[in-house]
Scaffold this active site. Structure first.
Site, PDB file in Angstrom:
ATOM      1  N   GLU A  19       0.837  -1.207   0.000  1.00  0.00           N
ATOM      2  CA  GLU A  19       0.000   0.000   0.000  1.00  0.00           C
ATOM      3  C   GLU A  19       0.870   1.255   0.000  1.00  0.00           C
ATOM      4  OE1 GLU A  19      -0.227  -2.499   2.118  1.00  0.00           O
ATOM      5  OE2 GLU A  19      -2.296  -3.252   2.112  1.00  0.00           O
ATOM      6  N   LYS A  21       3.916   1.768  -1.185  1.00  0.00           N
ATOM      7  CA  LYS A  21       4.466   2.047  -2.517  1.00  0.00           C
ATOM      8  C   LYS A  21       3.397   2.696  -3.397  1.00  0.00           C
ATOM      9  CE  LYS A  21       5.797  -0.545  -6.644  1.00  0.00           C
ATOM     10  NZ  LYS A  21       7.199  -0.145  -6.845  1.00  0.00           N
ATOM     11  N   GLU A 488      19.126 -10.039 -24.255  1.00  0.00           N
ATOM     12  CA  GLU A 488      18.433 -10.346 -22.980  1.00  0.00           C
ATOM     13  C   GLU A 488      16.970  -9.904 -22.947  1.00  0.00           C
ATOM     14  OE1 GLU A 488      20.808  -9.269 -19.488  1.00  0.00           O
ATOM     15  OE2 GLU A 488      22.665  -9.700 -20.555  1.00  0.00           O
ATOM     16  N   ARG A 519      10.709   1.459  -4.279  1.00  0.00           N
ATOM     17  CA  ARG A 519      11.067   0.276  -5.037  1.00  0.00           C
ATOM     18  C   ARG A 519      11.183  -0.956  -4.142  1.00  0.00           C
ATOM     19  NH1 ARG A 519      13.201  -1.913  -9.799  1.00  0.00           N
ATOM     20  NH2 ARG A 519      14.491  -3.652  -9.120  1.00  0.00           N
ATOM     21  N   CYS A 520      10.440  -1.981  -4.525  1.00  0.00           N
ATOM     22  CA  CYS A 520      10.459  -3.221  -3.755  1.00  0.00           C
ATOM     23  C   CYS A 520      10.938  -4.357  -4.642  1.00  0.00           C
ATOM     24  CB  CYS A 520       9.054  -3.551  -3.264  1.00  0.00           C
ATOM     25  SG  CYS A 520       8.354  -2.245  -2.236  1.00  0.00           S
ATOM     26  N   TRP A 565      21.497 -12.071  -4.128  1.00  0.00           N
ATOM     27  CA  TRP A 565      20.213 -11.419  -4.386  1.00  0.00           C
ATOM     28  C   TRP A 565      19.039 -12.355  -4.123  1.00  0.00           C
ATOM     29  CZ3 TRP A 565      21.826  -8.272  -9.395  1.00  0.00           C
ATOM     30  CH2 TRP A 565      22.595  -7.160  -8.982  1.00  0.00           C
ATOM     31  N   ASP A 603      28.217 -12.773 -15.307  1.00  0.00           N
ATOM     32  CA  ASP A 603      28.162 -11.490 -14.589  1.00  0.00           C
ATOM     33  C   ASP A 603      28.227 -11.676 -13.078  1.00  0.00           C
ATOM     34  OD1 ASP A 603      27.789  -9.933 -16.900  1.00  0.00           O
ATOM     35  OD2 ASP A 603      25.628 -10.290 -16.894  1.00  0.00           O
ATOM     36  N   ASP A 660      41.921 -13.559  -9.073  1.00  0.00           N
ATOM     37  CA  ASP A 660      41.623 -14.924  -8.666  1.00  0.00           C
ATOM     38  C   ASP A 660      40.486 -15.564  -9.474  1.00  0.00           C
ATOM     39  OD1 ASP A 660      42.553 -16.702  -6.863  1.00  0.00           O
ATOM     40  OD2 ASP A 660      41.109 -16.205  -5.283  1.00  0.00           O
ATOM     41  N   HIS A 698      23.854   5.377 -17.205  1.00  0.00           N
ATOM     42  CA  HIS A 698      22.765   5.837 -16.336  1.00  0.00           C
ATOM     43  C   HIS A 698      22.104   7.090 -16.895  1.00  0.00           C
ATOM     44  CE1 HIS A 698      25.480   3.537 -13.690  1.00  0.00           C
ATOM     45  NE2 HIS A 698      24.349   3.022 -13.291  1.00  0.00           N
TER      46      HIS A 698
HETATM   47  N1  GLN Z   1      24.379  -8.592 -18.518  1.00  0.00           N
HETATM   48  C1  GLN Z   1      23.635  -7.721 -17.676  1.00  0.00           C
HETATM   49  C2  GLN Z   1      23.032  -6.586 -18.497  1.00  0.00           C
HETATM   50  O1  GLN Z   1      23.632  -6.165 -19.411  1.00  0.00           O
HETATM   51  C3  GLN Z   1      24.499  -7.140 -16.593  1.00  0.00           C
HETATM   52  C4  GLN Z   1      23.702  -6.298 -15.652  1.00  0.00           C
HETATM   53  C5  GLN Z   1      24.466  -5.852 -14.456  1.00  0.00           C
HETATM   54  O2  GLN Z   1      25.676  -5.820 -14.468  1.00  0.00           O
HETATM   55  N2  GLN Z   1      23.783  -5.474 -13.421  1.00  0.00           N
HETATM   56  O3  GLN Z   1      21.973  -6.105 -18.220  1.00  0.00           O
END
Ligand code: GLN
Ligand code: ZN
Length: 762
Positions: A19, A21, A488, A519-520, A565, A603, A660, A698
């Site tokens: 609610e 959000k 993707e 944001r959730c 995550w 990634d 590594d 961004h």
């Molecule tokens: N391969 C993902 C993308 O290009 C990588 C996203 C990320 O690094 N958070 O969206």
């Protein structure tokens, strides 16, 4: 006899049906007026309190509830309003402007709240600013709760030591001045609470867990000065997320209670307590239930453990509580959640955790027998959960036993692999590529919605994805990129996509937690052994490869990121879970290779996020994190090139780990790092493949070619050209197609000019 009370440190704001959000976003969009918005938020404020009261919690927090973020609340309360927002006269407008920015003023920075996935607004210190107490939010909230519900609550305040530690814009030598300025304001705040008759306040000082004895001593002075003037109010000094190294100093603070996390402390807080005792005149607020996981507690074990703690303590009062604010778990189990009973019964969210506490209190006060039947139920649920998790298991334990050192290492050393790959891949110097995703336009999102709602068949959706892929393969060829990606388009989220295809993961419909502001996120739930079932990305990648003679790079999310995550199971160490995910991904990597894909990117954007709070624990984490990555990527031929990607610049602090990982190429964010990282590279050359982001993804801005050329040329002063890659900072899914194409064209042109210049200098 020790008096036992239950306490809550903080409760989720978002509401059972998000609610909060919805109210925020409707208001921001102008769909509701301010009056309606404030009324809705008020209802949610009371709903959170009532849920806690209904669980019969003795000590209920107020003022943890907020319009956006509790750190921002603190900043605003003390008038930490950066100059660029000063033109806004309205307090609520100012508040949201700081969080979200306006056309004229960029928002304040946002960053991770300790080692959680919650993000707070970073307070900005400005040297000549006039700090003062502009409103006493804890007091207002306290009164509101008292008037409406007749309850005595415990205001929660972010402590000065932590507040300053989280802020930016000052040098270390300014800290004393800032304390000087702020101590009277905190004193005033507490004095007003005292005058109102407030009995207890909870002052959160999570930054104390990493404080050295000297830093803790400085923090103690703050409290001495404040407490000199406020003696009639009880202060609970609350720490969480780890043990307190400066325990001896902590217990000498002039406060009436101390909160310790006995869950995420690796047993250290108890050790300290046994070694140095606990003051008899203080209340111990003991965090005994995991406030960050989503699983039912082993009540019997917790009861015995707490009973023993109390018997050794000899204090007059103890509060039992979650280890930290329940902000980090979903609100409550939703009546409409469709999951297997065995799984649902094993879950415990914020509301359920509080009822577990009430039960534990009952057991402590009246004896175990009084709660034996509930304990038995909980035991049964946990057993059933274990069986449920085990039912889908492959014999991972067996495979795990068979893993040898060789499974964690590529057989051929990097330099030799590089030579072999250069021959077989036939790429130009300074190859250009992208990080994986292309714009997830409204069209892409609506196609997925239609398919999820079953308005579109699998075929319809599949052919839409194919078309989109083909369109972008053509675009990439047209732009002249060297290594292409499929884009993707089939993925909403880089973890969810894999979790849905792997065994051992469950997805909830309602178990949301706040990530930042409105944001959730709904983290996947890992409840059993992670299992590879069938190829997850081969179809899309192979299709993309079939459309072009350029190399197409396969795209996977790495094991550490998937783990970090998700909500992980409680009955296995994180390392083991990471290895299971890695082992499943290894099969995917092999499947891609077998299908003819020669470049595979795994990634790991969340690798650094998972760092423990204390530096002394870093090595252990980073070691297994790198092992997990290598387990997923080491079974390929020398000719297969492994890439990885991380979303941040300046990897100085984890450079050994990057090394590594033994990836052939790593691409990282770089465009905003102002040369500092290049200075570092000059001192500490990185000799494997490296792609430094040459433009910021961004922003919608299309950087001109010269700008990117400069970044490349600067980088080439310290990076060997025969292993340098040219790419954007990160994936492009949040960008619009036009700006993406324009920026990539400039990037390719910049790489071309850099190559020409290189050719001239040889
Ligand atoms: N391969 C993902 C993308 O290009 C990588 C996203 C990320 O690094 N958070 O969206
Ligand atoms: Zn990234």
């Amino acid at each position: 006899m020790t008096n036992v009370k239950t306490s809550s440190l903080g409760f989720p704001r978002i509401g059972l049906n998000r609610e909060w959000k919805k109210s925020l976003e409707a208001y921001w969009k102008g769909k509701t007026d301010r009056e309606t918005f404030l009324k809705e938020i008020d209802e949610q404020f009371f709903a959170a309190l009532k849920t806690q009261l209904d669980q019969q919690i003795d000590i209920i927090p107020v003022s943890d509830f907020t319009f956006y973020d509790h750190v921002l609340d603190t900043a605003i309360m003390f008038n930490w309003i950066p100059e660029r927002f000063k033109d806004l006269n309205d307090p609520l407008d100012t508040y949201f402007a700081m969080a979200r920015g306006t056309k004229e003023a960029v928002s304040c920075e946002m960053t991770k709240w300790f080692n959680t996935n919650y993000h707070y607004i970073v307070p900005e210190y400005e040297k000549n600013a006039q700090y003062r107490l502009t409103k006493n939010k804890p007091l207002e909230d306290y009164k509101k709760a008292k008037t409406a519900l007749g309850v005595e609550t415990k205001p929660v305040i972010l402590g000065l030591y932590t507040f300053v530690a989280l802020a930016k814009g000052y040098e270390t030598q300014d800290i004393k001045d800032i304390y000087q300025q702020m101590i009277p304001l905190y004193t005033q705040l507490l004095k007003e609470l005292e005058q109102e008759g407030v009995k207890w306040v909870q002052i959160d000082e999570p930054a104390l867990v990493t404080a050295s004895p000297a830093e803790a001593a400085a923090a103690k002075e703050i409290y001495e000065k404040i407490k000199d003037n406020v003696s009639g109010l009880n202060v609970l000094l609350q720490t969480y997320f780890d043990s307190v190294d400066a325990y001896k100093e902590l217990i000498s603070f002039p406060v009436e209670g101390i909160g310790l996390d006995f869950v995420h402390d690796k047993g250290k807080n108890l050790e300290h307590l046994k070694a140095h005792g606990f003051p008899k005149d203080k209340v111990l607020a003991a965090g005994i239930l995991d406030g960050r996981n989503i699983w039912k507690a082993n009540l019997e074990e917790r009861l015995d453990w707490t009973a023993e703690l109390i018997s050794g303590l000899g204090a007059s009062e103890i509060w039992i509580q979650p280890s930290n604010s329940l902000l980090h778990v979903p609100v409550a189990k939703h009546p409409e959640e469709q999951l297997a009973d065995d799984l649902i019964n094993g879950l415990s969210f914020a509301k359920e955790k509080l009822s577990e506490l009430t039960l534990l209190k009952e057991g402590l006060v009246s004896g175990k027998a009084a709660v034996q039947s509930q304990i038995n139920d909980a035991n049964e649920h946990l057993q059933a959960l274990k069986r449920y998790g085990a039912a889908t298991n492959t014999a991972f334990a067996e495979e795990r036993d068979k893993l040898t050192e060789e499974d964690f290492a590529r057989p051929t050393a990097f330099e030799e692999r590089l030579r072999i790959q250069n021959e077989s891949l036939g790429l130009p110097v300074l190859p250009t590529t992208t990080i994986g995703s292309f714009p997830q336009t409204a069209e892409v999102r609506s196609a997925r919605q239609k398919w999820r709602k079953q308005e579109w068949s699998d075929e319809q959706y599949g052919s839409f994805i194919k078309e989109e892929t083909k369109r972008w393969i053509d675009i990439q060829e047209d732009i002249g990129l060297d290594v292409l990606v499929h884009g993707e388009f089939e993925r909403t989220d880089m973890v969810e996509y894999f979790g849905e295809k792997l065994g051992g993961f469950a997805f909830t419909k309602y178990a949301w937690v706040q990530s930042y502001g409105s944001r959730c996120v709904r983290p996947p739930v890992i409840y059993g052994d992670v299992e590879f079932k069938e190829p997850m990305t081969v179809k899309e990648t192979v299709y993309a490869q079939s459309l072009t003679s350029k190399k197409v790079k396969g795209m996977l999310t790495g094991p550490v990121t998937i783990l970090n995550w998700s909500f992980a199971r409680y009955d296995l160490p994180r390392k083991e879970i990471a290895f299971q995910i890695a082992h499943a991904l290894r099969k995917e990597v092999e499947a891609l290779e077998k299908a003819g894909i020669q470049i595979i990117q795994v990634d790991e954007p969340a690798l650094r996020e998972g760092l423990p709070l204390k530096e002394r624990d870093w090595n252990e984490y980073l070691t297994w994190a790198a092992e997990a990555f290598r387990l997923s990527t080491s079974s390929v031929q020398d000719t297969t090139q492994i890439h990885t990607h991380m979303c941040y610049s300046n990897f100085e602090d984890i450079v050994d780990t990057i090394e590594d990982l033994d990836a052939d190429v790593i691409t990282i964010e770089h465009s905003r790092s102002h040369g500092g990282f290049l200075d570092y590279l000059e001192q500490h050359p990185y000799l494997k493949g490296l792609g430094l982001g040459v433009y910021d993804i961004h922003s919608p801005r299309v950087p001109p070619t010269e700008e990117m050329l400069t970044i490349i040329e600067d980088a080439l002063k310290v990076c060997p050209a025969d292993r340098f890659w040219v790419n954007p900072d990160c994936g492009l899914k949040t960008r619009q197609p036009e700006e993406t194409i324009a920026a990539l064209k400039n990037m390719v042109e910049a790489a071309k000019q850099a190559r020409d210049k290189l050719a001239q200098t040889v």
